[in-house]
Design a protein around this motif. Sequence first.
Motif, mmCIF file in Angstrom:
data_model
loop_
_atom_site.group_PDB
_atom_site.id
_atom_site.type_symbol
_atom_site.label_atom_id
_atom_site.label_comp_id
_atom_site.label_asym_id
_atom_site.label_seq_id
_atom_site.Cartn_x
_atom_site.Cartn_y
_atom_site.Cartn_z
ATOM 1 N N ASP A 57 0.844 -1.193 0.000
ATOM 2 C CA ASP A 57 0.000 0.000 0.000
ATOM 3 C C ASP A 57 0.880 1.244 0.000
ATOM 4 O O ASP A 57 2.005 1.219 0.519
ATOM 5 N N ILE A 58 0.385 2.308 -0.608
ATOM 6 C CA ILE A 58 1.066 3.603 -0.546
ATOM 7 C C ILE A 58 0.676 4.260 0.769
ATOM 8 O O ILE A 58 -0.502 4.424 1.066
ATOM 9 N N GLU A 59 1.668 4.623 1.550
ATOM 10 C CA GLU A 59 1.398 5.141 2.884
ATOM 11 C C GLU A 59 0.657 6.468 2.865
ATOM 12 O O GLU A 59 0.819 7.277 1.952
ATOM 13 N N THR A 60 -0.183 6.656 3.873
ATOM 14 C CA THR A 60 -0.821 7.941 4.126
ATOM 15 C C THR A 60 -0.149 8.531 5.359
ATOM 16 O O THR A 60 -0.288 7.999 6.463
ATOM 17 N N THR A 61 0.625 9.594 5.170
ATOM 18 C CA THR A 61 1.462 10.127 6.246
ATOM 19 C C THR A 61 1.021 11.534 6.630
ATOM 20 O O THR A 61 0.753 12.363 5.773
#
Length: 330
Positions: free
Chosen positions: A166-170
Amino acid sequence: MKISGSHTVRAVDAGGGTAADFAELDVRGKAAVVGLAAGVTPDEALANATKAGAGYVIAYRKTPGYWIASVKSATIPLMIATGEDGARLAGLLGTGRTVKLKLDGTPVSPYVYNVMFPQTGAVSKNQTYPLDSSTTVRQTVRYHGNRAGRIAKDTVYRYRPWQSADIETTNEVRLGTVRTEYYNVSADTRIWHAVHPDWQANRPQWNSVRTFAEAGKLPAEDWLRQVVRPATSAQYGLSARTGDQLTSGAGRTSDVSLTVRNQEGSVTSGVLKAWVSYDDGSSWKEVKVKHGKAEIRHPKKAECVSLRVLASDAAGNRIDQTVLRAYGLK
């Protein structure tokens, strides 16, 4: 820089945001409204406004629609407006009337929503998603820090059944914050939460992958609490805590990572040693430390592990830290 509380301020037309636009313009403590001139960046307009003593900056482009901008640093709040809203505000200022703005802000939110709304089959016509006690999971979360005001990196990963990455949500989170976090109920969505102590840190603290199938309230959670208690990941077997007892599923061999930090961040230790005790600190045995990892081989009859670490650097700083009954063994 964020707005804190409620403020009523006077708006002033600052033209295109150039140094010449601010010359002889009284913006001290006021909101400078900037329609960015050609070739002028938000950083330049913000620097010019700050130098002139403005309390706030509202910037817009002279084209319709939304736009995204960021600046390297700010000591006064910068707000981005759409082309339409900016033109409307500039029009009011152009009439010569006094224009006052009410600005409200919460610099550190007491809550955050970590939500995702998956759909199967066709996309629903109704894109309204209620968030209430019947559709969410609620948790009180505390973010600890060794110095007030430090900013950590809060990362949430979301996995659907077919996903392995998954592409991180930061997002930024101010250490010392206590807030309520909400997750939406989704029986087939996996959530993984990780927190980096700062934006330069490569290794986060993380929890286990979770799935929220039912609404309700979760036990409170602590991140980056000092002394950071020993923990293990799902890959090596999760730790289990009952009261003040932590039991590790790592087996009879443990490689314990040791990270030495001061108030400013990671440091290179000149000396890094570790000892282990199985009788609550009555006797200690030194263990091998290699590349920042203590290699521990637990005896068969050992039930509880105590740890001692000694570290020092070239400047003469030194720490000798002991954690009795750090974790138990199955």
